[in-house]
Motif scaffolding. Structure first.
Motif, PDB file in Angstrom:
ATOM      1  N   UNK A 208      15.578 -42.019  -1.094  1.00 40.54           N
ATOM      2  CA  UNK A 208      14.401 -42.640  -1.700  1.00 40.54           C
ATOM      3  C   UNK A 208      14.256 -44.119  -1.356  1.00 40.54           C
ATOM      4  N   UNK A 209      15.126 -44.632  -0.484  1.00 41.10           N
ATOM      5  CA  UNK A 209      15.058 -46.053  -0.117  1.00 41.10           C
ATOM      6  C   UNK A 209      14.988 -46.201   1.393  1.00 41.10           C
ATOM      7  N   UNK A 210      14.036 -46.976   1.858  1.00 40.44           N
ATOM      8  CA  UNK A 210      13.916 -47.282   3.289  1.00 40.44           C
ATOM      9  C   UNK A 210      13.957 -48.795   3.474  1.00 40.44           C
ATOM     10  N   UNK A 211      14.730 -49.254   4.448  1.00 36.87           N
ATOM     11  CA  UNK A 211      14.840 -50.693   4.730  1.00 36.87           C
ATOM     12  C   UNK A 211      13.705 -51.130   5.647  1.00 36.87           C
ATOM     13  N   UNK A 212      12.926 -52.102   5.175  1.00 36.25           N
ATOM     14  CA  UNK A 212      11.891 -52.741   5.989  1.00 36.25           C
ATOM     15  C   UNK A 212      11.953 -54.234   5.688  1.00 36.25           C
ATOM     16  N   UNK A 213      12.344 -55.025   6.675  1.00 35.82           N
ATOM     17  CA  UNK A 213      12.434 -56.475   6.467  1.00 35.82           C
ATOM     18  C   UNK A 213      11.057 -57.075   6.187  1.00 35.82           C
ATOM     19  N   UNK A 214      11.058 -58.191   5.447  1.00 39.94           N
ATOM     20  CA  UNK A 214       9.816 -58.945   5.269  1.00 39.94           C
ATOM     21  C   UNK A 214       9.337 -59.465   6.623  1.00 39.94           C
ATOM     22  N   UNK A 215       8.125 -59.993   6.671  1.00 45.94           N
ATOM     23  CA  UNK A 215       7.578 -60.458   7.948  1.00 45.94           C
ATOM     24  C   UNK A 215       6.909 -61.814   7.772  1.00 45.94           C
ATOM     25  N   UNK A 216       6.661 -62.451   8.893  1.00 48.70           N
ATOM     26  CA  UNK A 216       5.967 -63.741   8.912  1.00 48.70           C
ATOM     27  C   UNK A 216       4.539 -63.502   9.395  1.00 48.70           C
ATOM     28  N   UNK A 217       3.592 -63.885   8.579  1.00 54.43           N
ATOM     29  CA  UNK A 217       2.196 -63.620   8.911  1.00 54.43           C
ATOM     30  C   UNK A 217       1.731 -64.476  10.088  1.00 54.43           C
ATOM     31  N   UNK A 218       0.726 -63.983  10.786  1.00 52.96           N
ATOM     32  CA  UNK A 218       0.160 -64.728  11.916  1.00 52.96           C
ATOM     33  C   UNK A 218      -0.407 -66.063  11.458  1.00 52.96           C
ATOM     34  N   UNK A 219      -0.974 -66.088  10.239  1.00 58.53           N
ATOM     35  CA  UNK A 219      -1.545 -67.325   9.698  1.00 58.53           C
ATOM     36  C   UNK A 219      -0.470 -68.372   9.480  1.00 58.53           C
ATOM     37  N   UNK A 220       0.683 -67.945   8.943  1.00 55.60           N
ATOM     38  CA  UNK A 220       1.757 -68.914   8.718  1.00 55.60           C
ATOM     39  C   UNK A 220       2.314 -69.427  10.051  1.00 55.60           C
ATOM     40  N   UNK A 221       2.509 -68.539  10.989  1.00 56.26           N
ATOM     41  CA  UNK A 221       3.027 -68.949  12.298  1.00 56.26           C
ATOM     42  C   UNK A 221       2.085 -69.947  12.972  1.00 56.26           C
ATOM     43  N   UNK A 222       0.793 -69.732  12.801  1.00 62.84           N
ATOM     44  CA  UNK A 222      -0.184 -70.653  13.368  1.00 62.84           C
ATOM     45  C   UNK A 222      -0.121 -72.013  12.680  1.00 62.84           C
ATOM     46  N   UNK A 223       0.193 -72.010  11.385  1.00 68.88           N
ATOM     47  CA  UNK A 223       0.208 -73.263  10.617  1.00 68.88           C
ATOM     48  C   UNK A 223       1.331 -74.202  11.029  1.00 68.88           C
ATOM     49  N   UNK A 224       2.393 -73.672  11.653  1.00 68.68           N
ATOM     50  CA  UNK A 224       3.508 -74.543  12.036  1.00 68.68           C
ATOM     51  C   UNK A 224       3.419 -75.004  13.494  1.00 68.68           C
ATOM     52  N   UNK A 225       2.392 -74.556  14.189  1.00 63.74           N
ATOM     53  CA  UNK A 225       2.239 -74.978  15.585  1.00 63.74           C
ATOM     54  C   UNK A 225       1.936 -76.475  15.653  1.00 63.74           C
ATOM     55  N   UNK A 226       2.703 -77.179  16.432  1.00 66.96           N
ATOM     56  CA  UNK A 226       2.424 -78.589  16.666  1.00 66.96           C
ATOM     57  C   UNK A 226       2.783 -79.528  15.535  1.00 66.96           C
ATOM     58  N   UNK A 227       3.600 -79.051  14.588  1.00 70.78           N
ATOM     59  CA  UNK A 227       4.002 -79.945  13.488  1.00 70.78           C
ATOM     60  C   UNK A 227       4.928 -81.038  14.024  1.00 70.78           C
ATOM     61  N   UNK A 228       4.620 -82.264  13.683  1.00 72.89           N
ATOM     62  CA  UNK A 228       5.496 -83.383  14.023  1.00 72.89           C
ATOM     63  C   UNK A 228       6.397 -83.693  12.836  1.00 72.89           C
ATOM     64  N   UNK A 229       7.495 -84.334  13.110  1.00 77.57           N
ATOM     65  CA  UNK A 229       8.411 -84.723  12.035  1.00 77.57           C
ATOM     66  C   UNK A 229       7.851 -85.965  11.357  1.00 77.57           C
ATOM     67  N   UNK A 230       7.142 -85.771  10.244  1.00 74.99           N
ATOM     68  CA  UNK A 230       6.469 -86.879   9.570  1.00 74.99           C
ATOM     69  C   UNK A 230       7.399 -87.676   8.668  1.00 74.99           C
TER      70      UNK A 230
END
Length: 415
Positions: A208-230
């Motif tokens: 009754x249990x299946x392992x499925x890891x959480x995921x990172x959404x495309x929106x979140x991945x896009x939000x970290x593109x080009x982040x500078x160390x502020x």
């Protein structure tokens, strides 16, 4: 096949990892053409929903009165409103997340009586542990193994309160032993192999249990593109902890290891807020680490992402067996080397000495050695480890996750 999917979670705003997933998987399903219906509890911070007229009224669990205690065990309002929602929307399948205390597992019986298939993601250990953590003030705990929920009361496992622990004990006996609501769940989704293993150990049928890891959404991945160390100069050399400042997170182990490592050329940021903040500040002062350790307070959004991006490594020193925290997934996606305690689901995504470092939970000496190693590693070694960390995160994509979830839905509906 287009489906109408009922997503159920007790909070309808971004409160923690379970809500993060609840919203992300809802968006993912809608993008693939499915209809998503939500059922939750009303709150001031709620995201907009076309279905909020069916949401139950807010319940404050800190208010102890007859009405709130009854709803703690059986929320008749949730049962009534869910019946109305089902009658109007006629969903094909229900996907449950965190429902305990406010919505209560009584809603599972409503779904079953309406011939709706039920899936539940196990974001925490509530199914097997009254306080959800497999951890109390005495450390990691499996004393409720075999349905011995009286241990919750004897050890004051819920908020160090005898009264709340008594209610937690009664709730566990009622839901798991007598009414057996969770028996009506068709399939549990475990976000880590550890969650599956420990649930089976506590008596949940393995099939009754299946392992499925959480995921990172495309929106979140896009939000970290080009982040500078502020926050810090790009040539800064620091290790970062971010999260709740509480005893089970193991921050004391980190502070002691910093002192023992004697690595004066590497700085530490402990970012977050929580009940142990004052104790941690006092400990840093007592150990004369003020020049090496900074507590900048709570950070979020781009400001936090910037701090993560600028770090040489991220330390996750949990004493309790964390399931599969989003902080781990996000750090890997930012190519960060992870130093993590060898508990819960975290070791499943970290290959020791290749994409990060694992150490025995609570072991100050072993953590101190790893800190010294990170400080002395060559840039090439760090870069190679960072690449491997990023490679692990790349497998947790939205497309793969959608395929896994949709396959689960189809198999259950066709069973």
């Amino acid at each position: 096949m287009k489906l109408k999917i009922l997503q159920i979670n007790k909070f309808h705003y971004l409160r923690g990892g379970s809500e993060r997933y609840y919203f992300a998987v809802s968006d993912l399903l809608e993008k693939h053409g499915h209809d998503v219906v939500h059922f939750s509890m009303k709150g001031e911070k709620d995201k907009f929903s076309d279905y909020d007229k069916y949401f139950i009224d807010y319940i404050d669990l800190n208010k102890f009165n007859i009405k709130s205690i009854i709803k703690f065990f059986y929320n008749y309002d949730a049962v009534r409103r869910l019946k109305k929602l089902i009658k109007k929307e006629k969903p094909d399948i229900a996907h449950l997340h965190n429902i305990a205390h406010q919505l209560t597992p009584a809603i599972i019986r409503v779904l079953k009586k309406n011939d709706i298939k039920v899936v539940q993601t196990l974001h925490d250990y509530k199914l097997i542990c009254p306080n959800t953590k497999l951890y109390n003030k005495k450390g990691n705990c499996k004393k409720c193994l075999g349905g011995k929920y009286y241990n919750c009361f004897l050890n004051s496992c819920m908020h160090d309160s005898r009264a709340k622990s008594f209610l937690g004990m009664i709730e566990a006996y009622l839901n798991n032993k007598f009414l057996k609501y969770y028996d009506d769940v068709d399939l549990f989704i475990a976000p880590s192999q550890f969650m599956k293993n420990v649930s089976v150990q506590f008596g949940v049928p393995e099939k009754k249990i299946k392992v499925v890891y959480n995921f990172l959404s495309d929106e979140w991945l896009k939000s970290i593109e080009g982040i500078d160390d502020m926050i810090s100069p790009k040539n800064d050399n620091y290790i970062l902890y971010f999260g709740r400042l509480s005893e089970e997170k193991g921050i004391n182990t980190v502070v002691n290891a910093i002192k023992e490592s004697g690595e004066g050329n590497i700085k530490f940021f402990i970012v977050g807020a929580g009940p142990d903040e004052k104790k941690i500040r006092n400990k840093i002062n007592d150990l004369d680490l003020v020049n090496h350790v900074s507590l900048p307070g709570f950070k979020s959004g781009q400001e936090l992402n910037s701090l993560i991006m600028g770090a040489s490594a991220i330390v996750m020193p949990s004493l309790w067996p964390e399931n599969m925290p989003y902080s781990l997934l996000e750090s890997l996606a930012m190519s960060k080397i992870i130093i993590a305690s060898n508990v819960g689901g975290m070791p499943e995504l970290i290959k020791n000495n290749e994409s990060g470092y694992l150490y025995k939970s609570g072991d100050t000496r072993e953590l101190a050695k790893i800190i010294a190693k990170v400080s002395s590693n060559s840039q090439d070694t760090l870069k190679n480890m960072s690449k491997r960390a990023k490679g692990r995160a790349d497998t947790l994509d939205s497309s793969t996750h959608y395929n896994n979830i949709s396959d689960i839905y189809k198999k259950i509906l066709n069973a």
